[in-house]
Design an enzyme around this catalytic site. Structure first.
Site, PDB file in Angstrom:
ATOM      1  N   ALA A  83       0.805  -1.238   0.000  1.00  0.00           N
ATOM      2  CA  ALA A  83       0.000   0.000   0.000  1.00  0.00           C
ATOM      3  C   ALA A  83       0.831   1.279   0.000  1.00  0.00           C
ATOM      4  O   ALA A  83       0.264   2.374   0.033  1.00  0.00           O
ATOM      5  CB  ALA A  83      -1.015   0.028   1.146  1.00  0.00           C
ATOM      6  N   ALA A  84       2.150   1.164  -0.084  1.00  0.00           N
ATOM      7  CA  ALA A  84       2.972   2.388  -0.120  1.00  0.00           C
ATOM      8  C   ALA A  84       2.669   3.179  -1.399  1.00  0.00           C
ATOM      9  O   ALA A  84       2.482   4.404  -1.360  1.00  0.00           O
ATOM     10  CB  ALA A  84       4.448   2.035  -0.045  1.00  0.00           C
ATOM     11  N   GLY A  85       2.589   2.459  -2.531  1.00  0.00           N
ATOM     12  CA  GLY A  85       2.293   3.140  -3.805  1.00  0.00           C
ATOM     13  C   GLY A  85       0.881   3.721  -3.809  1.00  0.00           C
ATOM     14  O   GLY A  85       0.650   4.822  -4.323  1.00  0.00           O
ATOM     15  N   ASP A  86      -0.056   2.995  -3.225  1.00  0.00           N
ATOM     16  CA  ASP A  86      -1.441   3.496  -3.165  1.00  0.00           C
ATOM     17  C   ASP A  86      -1.504   4.777  -2.335  1.00  0.00           C
ATOM     18  O   ASP A  86      -2.166   5.753  -2.706  1.00  0.00           O
ATOM     19  CB  ASP A  86      -2.365   2.454  -2.505  1.00  0.00           C
ATOM     20  CG  ASP A  86      -2.388   1.147  -3.277  1.00  0.00           C
ATOM     21  OD1 ASP A  86      -2.194   1.190  -4.504  1.00  0.00           O
ATOM     22  OD2 ASP A  86      -2.588   0.089  -2.647  1.00  0.00           O
TER      23      ASP A  86
HETATM   24  O1  RIB Z   1      -1.296  -2.127  -3.595  1.00  0.00           O
HETATM   25  C1  RIB Z   1      -1.556  -3.044  -2.581  1.00  0.00           C
HETATM   26  C2  RIB Z   1      -2.865  -3.723  -2.840  1.00  0.00           C
HETATM   27  O2  RIB Z   1      -2.776  -4.452  -4.039  1.00  0.00           O
HETATM   28  C3  RIB Z   1      -3.267  -4.734  -1.802  1.00  0.00           C
HETATM   29  O3  RIB Z   1      -3.986  -4.178  -0.743  1.00  0.00           O
HETATM   30  C4  RIB Z   1      -4.013  -5.787  -2.604  1.00  0.00           C
HETATM   31  O4  RIB Z   1      -5.336  -5.912  -2.262  1.00  0.00           O
HETATM   32  C5  RIB Z   1      -3.815  -5.406  -4.066  1.00  0.00           C
HETATM   33  O5  RIB Z   1      -4.908  -4.769  -4.590  1.00  0.00           O
END
Ligand code: RIB
Length: 309
Positions: A252-255
């Site tokens: 989730a760092a990129g998100d």
């Molecule tokens: O970017 C991380 C995410 O990628 C995770 O939470 C997983 O669900 C996938 O979608």
């Protein structure tokens, strides 16, 4: 402060996470260390993060009628995301992600889309008023590709700012889509895949980013792991180094980086300020386990960085 409305359209997944000493090789069986179910999904992580970072956030996406779906909704609601447009779909399961995290904090992820794949143009059209109402639309590629194209098409007609996190990355994106994207946020591997060019050095990243700029993307922001991030526009090219931290889990760092860029842009920050902010937020995320469990509030980020000055 000018607080714009952000709309995230994308995936919601329950992450089934196992810690492993190293990634299993093909044909190998290894023993994992522990198991957790954590709220995730690239879309949901971005919505959760933007809300934690103080934006007004709406999300569109689909979940199943199972307990995981409800848990994902609860997580987004707890962060203050407006989830009224998220629909429960019968006949399928909530999106799942099988994740291995190794001792360096790197992950390997397999997504089983389930309800995410039922996001259709009809569903989006039913919620078109949300697109009309919001200023910035944030997308990833874990819902059907033709639906992402459709959203970009209508969002651009409505003059919205479109941010695309091209993950998981396909081998290319249509020029007609790229021409409508305001900000794209690949990591260096995704940039390599999208352009078919090497991205092992800063010069290679520059050349690959230029390919996207030449196709009409206004701003390319490449996340570059522990080296920080790279900004490329038609008149700027700059590396923004990040702080060195002890990496526990990069999930989730990129998100969160993409969400932080959107939040900063919504507050009328410059691109440089937005990347510096996003680097700080992502640096916190990688020191914590899990997807949504690792995402800090704006105050936490500010306190952590002020106390380190
Ligand atoms: O970017 C991380 C995410 O990628 C995770 O939470 C997983 O669900 C996938 O979608």
């Amino acid at each position: 402060m000018n607080k714009n409305k952000l709309l995230v359209i994308g995936s919601l997944n329950m992450d089934l996470v196992v810690n492993v000493p190293q990634m299993p090789k093909v044909g190998e069986t290894i023993l994992g260390e522990n198991f957790k179910a954590v709220a995730g999904g690239k879309g949901a992580n971005q919505a959760f993060a933007a809300s934690k970072l103080c934006a007004e956030v709406y999300m569109l996406g689909k979940i199943g009628t199972d307990e995981y779906g409800q848990a994902l909704l609860d997580s987004l609601n707890s962060a203050g995301v407006n989830t009224e447009g998220i629909e429960k779909q019968s006949g399928t399961h909530t999106g799942l992600a099988s994740i291995c995290v190794n001792s360096d904090g790197d992950n390997s992820i397999v997504v089983i889309p389930g309800a995410n794949n039922t996001c259709s143009k009809e569903y989006i059209y039913r919620h078109i008023s949300l697109i009309e109402m919001c200023d910035i639309v944030i997308l990833q590629l874990e819902i059907p590709f033709d639906v992402v194209s459709y959203i970009i098409e209508i969002a651009k007609k409505m003059n919205k700012t479109v941010i695309l996190n091209p993950a998981p990355a396909p081998n290319s994106l249509p020029d007609s889509m790229l021409a409508k994207v305001d900000i794209i946020t690949p990591n260096e591997t995704e940039l390599q895949k999208l352009t078919g060019m090497e991205t092992n050095s800063i010069n290679e990243i520059k050349k690959a980013a230029k390919v996207l700029l030449d196709k009409g993307v206004k701003t390319v922001i490449v996340t570059w792991g522990d080296k920080g991030a790279v900004l490329a526009t038609n008149n700027q090219f700059k590396v923004f180094p990040t702080t060195e931290v002890r990496v526990v889990d990069t999930t989730a760092a990129g998100d969160t980086f993409t969400a932080a860029i959107a939040v900063a842009i919504s507050e009328n920050k410059t691109l440089g300020e937005a990347i510096e902010f996003a680097n700080r937020v992502a640096a916190v995320v990688v020191t914590r386990e899990g997807a949504q469990t690792s995402i800090p509030t704006k105050d936490e980020v500010e306190n952590l960085f002020n106390s380190n000055k």
